[in-house]
Design a protein around this motif. Sequence first.
Motif: not given
Length: 303
Positions: A159-160, A178, A182, A203-206, A209
């Motif tokens: 996530v970052s 990356g 996590t 962040a809000w990665p796919e 989601e």
Amino acid sequence: MLLKVLGTAAGGGVPQWNCACRECSGARGDPRRRRRHASLAVKATEDRWYVVNATPDIADQIEGCPELHPGPEQRRTPLAGVVLTDAELDHTLGIARLREAERLELVATDAVRDAVLERQHLGELLAPYTELTWRELPVGGHAEPLGTLSTIRVSAIPVSGKRPRYAATDTADAGDSGHWVTALRLTDRSTGRTAVYAPALGAWPEALEEAVAEADCVILDGTFWDDDEPRRSGFSARTATAMGHLPIDGPHGTARRLASLPARCLYTHLNNTNPLVDPAAPQQKALARLGIEVAADGMEIVL
């Protein structure tokens, strides 16, 4: 799946030792508002548990959770190991506090492991005290059992790429950039139930989601109420997002995302400046109207 919330505060806890803000002062006068550093205990088997992150107050967290108490034999502990979501000091300093263990299993990505070993020198420091064993935290769709014979499977969602300050000047990339921060996806194969735990979220990665859409429980980074909180509070010139934490409120806040999920959703990792540390704050009621909870120290979650 059985989860125990060991703590719900961001770095420094609530109250923070050198802070006299409204929230810290209130917590000093009301023990119910005190919060330990954010951490989670996960039951792996009938008598074995893993904790997520090793915080500076991990010994107090263990004492506050009867399931983690030693016994019946002397020095027999149900604590099997620690899963690390990142390499921040607030999430790794407790490793040294566990030096009395005969051996300690640590589950982490390569980036986090290398930071702890090469920058913090914890392997060298603790070698005379205990044996540290490392297991790779799988990233992506692959998941590994959380210990031998466990029906709980764990995997990481990047996530970052934010590195801790002590590793910010590294010239070599310790693993995939990356994989520094996590979220964890925990799945119980015996029931099909799934939990997502993300105490730090930049962040809000796919992939996140998709994970939260399928989850039965989501425990998310609630460090700051809004993006301007760090600057308004006077302890930083950066916004919440710039510090690596998506805010709760606002047009791009995470509350809007959580409100649309069928899962049980809770916030954790609250900074001492966040009004949510006060149970009577109107922001608590605003979240409740959206069906979102604020996690509490000692809370038990059964899935």
